[in-house]
Motif scaffolding. Sequence first.
Motif, PDB file in Angstrom:
ATOM      1  N   MET A 109       1.074  -1.106  -0.104  1.00 35.29           N
ATOM      2  CA  MET A 109       0.021  -0.060  -0.031  1.00 35.29           C
ATOM      3  C   MET A 109       0.775   1.244  -0.086  1.00 35.29           C
ATOM      4  SD  MET A 109      -3.123   1.289  -0.057  1.00 35.29           S
ATOM      5  CE  MET A 109      -4.346   0.064   0.574  1.00 35.29           C
ATOM      6  N   TYR A 110       2.089   1.174   0.877  1.00 37.04           N
ATOM      7  CA  TYR A 110       3.055   2.310   0.956  1.00 37.04           C
ATOM      8  C   TYR A 110       3.246   2.417  -0.454  1.00 37.04           C
ATOM      9  CZ  TYR A 110       7.146   4.908   2.011  1.00 37.04           C
ATOM     10  OH  TYR A 110       8.366   5.842   2.189  1.00 37.04           O
TER      11      TYR A 110
ATOM     12  N   THR B 296      -2.223   8.784   5.817  1.00 40.96           N
ATOM     13  CA  THR B 296      -1.377   9.893   5.676  1.00 40.96           C
ATOM     14  C   THR B 296      -0.891   9.589   4.130  1.00 40.96           C
ATOM     15  OG1 THR B 296      -0.527   9.649   7.794  1.00 40.96           O
ATOM     16  CG2 THR B 296       1.065  10.413   6.102  1.00 40.96           C
ATOM     17  N   GLY B 297      -0.652   8.629   3.652  1.00 37.40           N
ATOM     18  CA  GLY B 297      -0.108   8.814   2.277  1.00 37.40           C
ATOM     19  C   GLY B 297      -1.279   9.065   1.230  1.00 37.40           C
ATOM     20  N   ARG B 298      -2.428   8.934   1.695  1.00 41.04           N
ATOM     21  CA  ARG B 298      -3.719   9.187   0.720  1.00 41.04           C
ATOM     22  C   ARG B 298      -3.698  10.797   0.670  1.00 41.04           C
ATOM     23  NH1 ARG B 298      -8.661   4.849   0.963  1.00 41.04           N
ATOM     24  NH2 ARG B 298      -7.386   3.293  -0.056  1.00 41.04           N
ATOM     25  N   ALA B 299      -3.451  11.389   2.048  1.00 42.55           N
ATOM     26  CA  ALA B 299      -3.523  12.936   2.128  1.00 42.55           C
ATOM     27  C   ALA B 299      -2.420  13.538   1.139  1.00 42.55           C
ATOM     28  CB  ALA B 299      -3.190  13.416   3.630  1.00 42.55           C
ATOM     29  N   ALA B 300      -1.274  12.881   1.219  1.00 37.06           N
ATOM     30  CA  ALA B 300      -0.109  13.444   0.459  1.00 37.06           C
ATOM     31  C   ALA B 300      -0.529  13.404  -1.141  1.00 37.06           C
ATOM     32  CB  ALA B 300       1.086  12.767   0.755  1.00 37.06           C
ATOM     33  N   LEU B 301      -0.978  12.227  -1.513  1.00 42.88           N
ATOM     34  CA  LEU B 301      -1.429  12.037  -2.764  1.00 42.88           C
ATOM     35  C   LEU B 301      -2.436  12.795  -3.149  1.00 42.88           C
ATOM     36  CD1 LEU B 301      -1.457  10.319  -5.510  1.00 42.88           C
ATOM     37  CD2 LEU B 301      -2.995   8.660  -4.405  1.00 42.88           C
TER      38      LEU B 301
END
Length: 218
Positions: A60-61, A130-135
């Motif tokens: 996922m990361y 967190t990853g989706r927010a950055a994306l």
Amino acid sequence: MHVLTPEEKQAKKQIIAAAASKLFQEHDFNEISMAQIANESGVAKGTLFNYFKTKENIFMYLLLFGYQNYLTEVLFDWQNGPQITTWGQLTAFLLKQNHYLIHEKSDLLRLNALRAPILEAAADREQTLTGRAALYQISQELGQTIANSITELAAKKASHIFVIQSAIISGLMNMMNLDEFHHDQLPVDFKEFQIDLETEANQLLEFYLQGLQKELER
């Protein structure tokens, strides 16, 4: 005992992710184990679990970080290439990105096909958020940049184009190779099941863009 700095921890995380990515280029997801990833990355298996609790979390990361990188590259191409102000130029630019995504980012597309049915079941919720927010942030920046050049196209619609792009390609990839089973050719002729990925992805994206343009004109 040496305590790693945040920068060192991030570097270690990237090493682990790069090792998983290398294995994913050579094997199916189900064939890869945490032990293999630990061995490939050169870290102890116990250390690996300090960074990623599950295999799904690692991939996922990779997926989210990979799409961040992809959209960053698209933004760079847009800002540093010839000026784009018309729908025809926009379409040509996006078809060029289709080619790049299909031929240079195929592993990212394979990961995207695993996201909902497999990865989300065991991925860490907070890390994924967190990853989706950055994306989302880079997606918004890209959408606004495109909207600044194509004045009739709102930033929200512009950023959404790349969601549609990914959905089209991943959907077609999921339907490919219906004349095979576990990479073995089936002893039947299923010509209608055969897909020319780039050609048909381009056709579908062009249909979407034409419809979007007509909608905005109305």
